[in-house]
Motif scaffolding. Structure first.
Motif, PDB file in Angstrom:
ATOM      1  N   PHE A 153       0.840  -1.164   0.038  1.00  0.00           N
ATOM      2  CA  PHE A 153      -0.010  -0.105  -0.075  1.00  0.00           C
ATOM      3  C   PHE A 153       0.905   1.247   0.015  1.00  0.00           C
ATOM      4  O   PHE A 153       1.851   1.376   0.675  1.00  0.00           O
ATOM      5  N   GLU A 154       0.778   2.292  -0.900  1.00  0.00           N
ATOM      6  CA  GLU A 154       1.321   3.655  -0.859  1.00  0.00           C
ATOM      7  C   GLU A 154       0.214   4.542  -0.798  1.00  0.00           C
ATOM      8  O   GLU A 154      -0.812   4.450  -1.676  1.00  0.00           O
ATOM      9  N   ALA A 155       0.468   5.389  -0.052  1.00  0.00           N
ATOM     10  CA  ALA A 155      -0.295   6.931   0.027  1.00  0.00           C
ATOM     11  C   ALA A 155       0.413   8.060  -0.499  1.00  0.00           C
ATOM     12  O   ALA A 155       1.324   8.282   0.355  1.00  0.00           O
ATOM     13  N   HIS A 156       0.192   8.815  -1.254  1.00  0.00           N
ATOM     14  CA  HIS A 156       0.763   9.786  -1.669  1.00  0.00           C
ATOM     15  C   HIS A 156      -0.132  11.123  -1.621  1.00  0.00           C
ATOM     16  O   HIS A 156      -0.999  11.452  -1.957  1.00  0.00           O
ATOM     17  N   VAL A 157       0.428  12.047  -0.474  1.00  0.00           N
ATOM     18  CA  VAL A 157      -0.262  13.270  -0.235  1.00  0.00           C
ATOM     19  C   VAL A 157       0.481  14.486  -0.583  1.00  0.00           C
ATOM     20  O   VAL A 157       1.632  14.447  -0.455  1.00  0.00           O
ATOM     21  N   TYR A 158      -0.328  15.422  -1.387  1.00  0.00           N
ATOM     22  CA  TYR A 158       0.264  16.455  -1.763  1.00  0.00           C
ATOM     23  C   TYR A 158      -0.232  17.772  -1.144  1.00  0.00           C
ATOM     24  O   TYR A 158      -1.292  17.778  -0.676  1.00  0.00           O
ATOM     25  N   PRO A 159       0.641  18.684  -1.040  1.00  0.00           N
ATOM     26  CA  PRO A 159       0.170  20.082  -0.401  1.00  0.00           C
ATOM     27  C   PRO A 159      -0.958  20.655  -1.163  1.00  0.00           C
ATOM     28  O   PRO A 159      -0.842  20.562  -2.417  1.00  0.00           O
ATOM     29  N   GLY A 160      -1.793  21.285  -0.602  1.00  0.00           N
ATOM     30  CA  GLY A 160      -2.984  21.651  -1.227  1.00  0.00           C
ATOM     31  C   GLY A 160      -4.355  21.360  -0.860  1.00  0.00           C
ATOM     32  O   GLY A 160      -4.496  20.499   0.172  1.00  0.00           O
ATOM     33  N   GLU A 161      -5.182  22.010  -1.543  1.00  0.00           N
ATOM     34  CA  GLU A 161      -6.797  21.705  -1.278  1.00  0.00           C
ATOM     35  C   GLU A 161      -7.534  21.333  -2.351  1.00  0.00           C
ATOM     36  O   GLU A 161      -8.904  21.054  -2.372  1.00  0.00           O
ATOM     37  N   THR A 162      -6.957  21.010  -3.452  1.00  0.00           N
ATOM     38  CA  THR A 162      -7.712  21.071  -4.893  1.00  0.00           C
ATOM     39  C   THR A 162      -7.979  19.333  -4.922  1.00  0.00           C
ATOM     40  O   THR A 162      -7.196  18.728  -4.666  1.00  0.00           O
ATOM     41  N   HIS A 163      -9.169  19.302  -5.604  1.00  0.00           N
ATOM     42  CA  HIS A 163      -9.552  17.850  -5.528  1.00  0.00           C
ATOM     43  C   HIS A 163      -9.223  17.070  -6.692  1.00  0.00           C
ATOM     44  O   HIS A 163      -8.380  16.224  -6.556  1.00  0.00           O
ATOM     45  N   LEU A 164      -9.516  17.592  -8.101  1.00  0.00           N
ATOM     46  CA  LEU A 164      -8.977  16.709  -9.346  1.00  0.00           C
ATOM     47  C   LEU A 164      -7.818  17.456  -9.651  1.00  0.00           C
ATOM     48  O   LEU A 164      -7.645  17.980 -10.769  1.00  0.00           O
ATOM     49  N   PHE A 165      -6.535  17.594  -8.929  1.00  0.00           N
ATOM     50  CA  PHE A 165      -5.483  18.286  -9.460  1.00  0.00           C
ATOM     51  C   PHE A 165      -4.651  17.579 -10.432  1.00  0.00           C
ATOM     52  O   PHE A 165      -3.755  18.444 -11.106  1.00  0.00           O
ATOM     53  N   THR A 166      -5.003  16.548 -10.902  1.00  0.00           N
ATOM     54  CA  THR A 166      -4.140  16.001 -11.965  1.00  0.00           C
ATOM     55  C   THR A 166      -4.845  16.202 -13.249  1.00  0.00           C
ATOM     56  O   THR A 166      -4.373  15.933 -14.474  1.00  0.00           O
ATOM     57  N   ASP A 167      -6.003  16.833 -13.250  1.00  0.00           N
ATOM     58  CA  ASP A 167      -6.823  16.997 -14.523  1.00  0.00           C
ATOM     59  C   ASP A 167      -6.464  18.441 -15.112  1.00  0.00           C
ATOM     60  O   ASP A 167      -6.870  19.413 -14.727  1.00  0.00           O
ATOM     61  N   PRO A 168      -5.747  18.532 -16.288  1.00  0.00           N
ATOM     62  CA  PRO A 168      -5.166  19.705 -16.858  1.00  0.00           C
ATOM     63  C   PRO A 168      -6.448  20.543 -17.317  1.00  0.00           C
ATOM     64  O   PRO A 168      -6.236  21.698 -17.835  1.00  0.00           O
ATOM     65  N   ASP A 169      -7.378  19.616 -17.488  1.00  0.00           N
ATOM     66  CA  ASP A 169      -8.701  20.408 -18.116  1.00  0.00           C
ATOM     67  C   ASP A 169      -9.576  21.061 -17.039  1.00  0.00           C
ATOM     68  O   ASP A 169     -10.509  22.114 -17.556  1.00  0.00           O
TER      69      ASP A 169
END
Length: 192
Positions: A153-169
């Motif tokens: 199991f891996e959990a990667h937590v990124y700084p910020g509060e955006t939900h769909l932060f990987t969606d360039p659209d």
């Protein structure tokens, strides 16, 4: 080369999902992006949630399982938000599952399976630390269930509060966090 089934969020099969699939394809993987919304897409989460609620979870699960029914070869299930739920559901129950990548989502294991988590299905989760749609306690419980079964199991937590932060659209896109997330996803899939 790994087969990946990538499920869209409650906002539908938006261009950002296709962009994500292209990133994974450029790493040498075969990627399918099924549309369990029948072609509807939404510019905001509220519209997507109305669609989700109109369908209901039982119908969404039926559609997701129908997608899974045609899969025979080893596969990694991945998804964005509501699609992470779909990916987790199939990863926990499908005999061909070899991994789960949960982007912007994740629930406890008992929400998707009545038995233990499969020992042969590792899980990788990505989310922002203040994402209002993420329950960190549920992710921690999923971690316990997956590792108790003997899976990685891996959990990667990124700084910020955006939900769909990987969606360039979408407006909350974070290019630096997204680039790191996709590198980690590619490394995870390669390790399977």
């Amino acid at each position: 080369m790994t087969e990946i089934v990538l499920f869209h969020s409650a906002q539908g099969l938006r261009p950002g999902v296709s962009a994500a699939a292209d990133i994974l394809r450029s790493a040498g993987h075969t990627v399918r992006t099924p549309d369990y919304y029948g072609g509807e897409i939404f510019d905001d989460i509220a519209g997507g949630l109305r669609k989700r609620d109109a369908l209901g979870f039982a119908e969404i699960e039926r559609r997701v399982r129908e997608i899974g029914a045609g899969i025979r070869e080893p596969v990694v299930f991945a998804g964005f938000s509501l699609g992470a739920y779909a990916a987790q559901l199939l990863a926990a129950t499908h005999p061909a599952a070899r991994g789960a990548v949960l982007l912007h989502g994740g629930v406890t294991a008992d929400e998707v399976t009545s038995g233990p988590w499969p020992s042969t299905v590792p899980v990788q989760v990505h989310y922002m630390e203040r994402d209002p749609w993420i329950d960190a306690a549920e992710i921690a419980e999923l971690n316990r269930a997956v590792t108790a079964a003997g899976a990685h199991f891996e959990a990667h937590v990124y700084p910020g509060e955006t939900h769909l932060f990987t969606d360039p659209d979408l407006p909350g896109y974070d290019p630096d966090a997204a680039a790191l997330a996709w590198k980690r996803v590619i490394d995870f899939v390669k390790s399977l």
